[in-house]
Design a protein around this motif. Structure first.
Motif, PDB file in Angstrom:
ATOM      1  N   SER A   1      31.375  32.403  39.910  1.00 28.95           N
ATOM      2  CA  SER A   1      32.317  31.300  40.120  1.00 28.95           C
ATOM      3  C   SER A   1      33.383  31.353  39.023  1.00 28.95           C
ATOM      4  O   SER A   1      34.396  30.661  39.099  1.00 28.95           O
ATOM      5  N   PHE A   2      33.124  32.172  37.970  1.00 26.07           N
ATOM      6  CA  PHE A   2      34.039  32.268  36.820  1.00 26.07           C
ATOM      7  C   PHE A   2      34.554  33.685  36.627  1.00 26.07           C
ATOM      8  O   PHE A   2      35.591  33.886  36.030  1.00 26.07           O
ATOM      9  N   GLN A   3      33.752  34.662  37.057  1.00 30.35           N
ATOM     10  CA  GLN A   3      34.076  36.061  36.787  1.00 30.35           C
ATOM     11  C   GLN A   3      34.232  36.807  38.109  1.00 30.35           C
ATOM     12  O   GLN A   3      33.865  36.293  39.157  1.00 30.35           O
TER      13      GLN A   3
ATOM     14  N   THR B   1      31.995  36.811  45.283  1.00 30.76           N
ATOM     15  CA  THR B   1      32.826  36.226  44.224  1.00 30.76           C
ATOM     16  C   THR B   1      33.774  35.177  44.803  1.00 30.76           C
ATOM     17  O   THR B   1      33.905  34.067  44.259  1.00 30.76           O
ATOM     18  N   ALA B   2      34.428  35.516  45.915  1.00 30.58           N
ATOM     19  CA  ALA B   2      35.359  34.558  46.531  1.00 30.58           C
ATOM     20  C   ALA B   2      34.607  33.297  46.952  1.00 30.58           C
ATOM     21  O   ALA B   2      35.056  32.170  46.713  1.00 30.58           O
TER      22      ALA B   2
ATOM     23  N   ILE C   1      30.221  22.019  36.422  1.00 34.51           N
ATOM     24  CA  ILE C   1      29.484  23.246  36.781  1.00 34.51           C
ATOM     25  C   ILE C   1      28.678  23.663  35.563  1.00 34.51           C
ATOM     26  O   ILE C   1      29.238  24.070  34.536  1.00 34.51           O
ATOM     27  N   LEU C   2      27.385  23.476  35.681  1.00 32.61           N
ATOM     28  CA  LEU C   2      26.484  23.629  34.535  1.00 32.61           C
ATOM     29  C   LEU C   2      25.892  25.035  34.540  1.00 32.61           C
ATOM     30  O   LEU C   2      25.105  25.381  35.431  1.00 32.61           O
ATOM     31  N   ALA C   3      26.284  25.831  33.551  1.00 36.46           N
ATOM     32  CA  ALA C   3      25.758  27.199  33.479  1.00 36.46           C
ATOM     33  C   ALA C   3      24.353  27.182  32.877  1.00 36.46           C
ATOM     34  O   ALA C   3      24.109  26.530  31.861  1.00 36.46           O
TER      35      ALA C   3
ATOM     36  N   TRP D   1      25.059  33.905  28.703  1.00 37.57           N
ATOM     37  CA  TRP D   1      25.975  34.953  29.196  1.00 37.57           C
ATOM     38  C   TRP D   1      27.450  34.561  29.050  1.00 37.57           C
ATOM     39  O   TRP D   1      28.261  35.333  28.541  1.00 37.57           O
ATOM     40  N   LEU D   2      27.817  33.368  29.462  1.00 37.72           N
ATOM     41  CA  LEU D   2      29.234  32.985  29.453  1.00 37.72           C
ATOM     42  C   LEU D   2      29.748  32.710  28.041  1.00 37.72           C
ATOM     43  O   LEU D   2      30.950  32.714  27.799  1.00 37.72           O
TER      44      LEU D   2
END
Ligand code: NAP
Length: 257
Positions: free
Chosen positions: A152-154, A163-164, A247-249, A254-255
């Motif tokens: 959702s970010f990468q 990804t889309a 949006i809770l990772a 990783w991020l």
């Protein structure tokens, strides 16, 4: 109030019914069982994977479990199936977990893969959320938890449709939250990191890719489906009543890297 009862009140799902899509395996199963252990009855949808094991685990937690077959790759038939589910159950919590991934280089990505992934991960998620949300708006409360992704970010590699679709999940989380927050419906998402499930079997089997991934995760390990349980309970419970469009990772760092 004792510490135990304070925490129980904040995080209790007692008397609630949660609709979890795809709770037969992996992340969906862990979340369904975690919500049941926190007090919720569970309505689950499946397409390929029977839900018998999940039913047993939910019932062992003392809660009821109801299973419905829905194919989210066909959004129109899925909407009809969802109508029947909503006639039978009043849903307090929706967890949009069902998702699919197809790996193929972007230059040759097939239409079939593109539309299947977009239908399951984005189109069906939108229409299911819309239908469940309409009922929540009538009641004036509800919790919606979307399962997003690091993608959702990468951008990822070889998974352009995924990804889309997961960027869309993040966008829809915010779009629904903006419209519904003032009507006491909290819409948020969890972005799991690399979690060991069927979905990631192919990259775990690729020795080089697996090593590359592990090197970048500050926690130094793949996540387990149960690593998502706490975030799912939190976003389904009164503890998150003032969280909207977040949006809770849950990604072992990783991020942050
Ligand atoms: P999984 O074990 O493969 O679970 C995917 C679930 O989606 C299954 O229960 C499956 O149900 C359901 N599903 C797939 N296609 C469907 C369709 N056409 N109709 C109805 N249901 C369908 O993988 P998972 O890793 O737990 O994935 C769960 C969610 O987490 C997905 O949204 C995924 O994108 C997301 N996620 C996973 C990771 C990870 O590292 N594993 C990371 C980020 C995000 P049936 O088997 O019954 O078809």
């Amino acid at each position: 109030m004792t510490t135990t009862s304070y925490i129980a009140t904040l995080f209790s799902l007692e008397g609630k019914t949660a609709l979890v899509t795809g709770p037969g395996t992996g992340i969906g199963q862990s979340i369904a069982v975690a919500l049941a252990r926190s007090g919720a009855d569970i309505v689950g949808t499946y397409h390929h994977t029977p839900l018998d094991d999940t039913k047993t685990l939910v019932e062992q937690a003392g809660r009821s479990f109801y299973a419905y077959e829905v194919d989210f790759a066909d959004p129109k038939s899925a909407q009809r199936d969802v109508d029947s589910i909503l006639e039978a159950h009043a849903i307090d919590i929706l967890v949009n977990n069902a998702g699919t991934i197809r790996r193929e280089k972007a230059a040759h990505y097939s239409e079939e893969n593109w539309y299947d992934v977009m239908n399951v991960n984005m189109n069906s998620l939108f229409f299911l959320t819309q239908k469940v949300g309409q009922k929540m708006l009538e009641k004036g409360r509800g919790k919606i938890v979307n399962i997003a992704s690091l993608l959702s970010f990468q951008g990822g590699v070889f998974v352009p449709a995924y990804t889309a679709s997961k960027h869309a999940v993040a966008g829809l989380t915010k779009a629904f939250a903006n419209e519904w927050a003032h009507q006491h419906i909290q819409v948020n998402a969890i972005a799991p990191g690399y979690i060991a499930t069927n979905n990631t079997q192919a990259i775990r089997n690729d020795v080089n890719r697996n090593e590359e991934i592990l090197k970048r995760i500050p926690a130094g390990r793949w996540g387990k489906p149960d690593d998502l349980a706490g975030a799912a309970i939190f976003l389904s419970s009164p503890a998150s009543d003032y969280m909207n469009g977040h949006i809770l990772a849950v990604d072992g760092g990783w991020l942050a890297r």
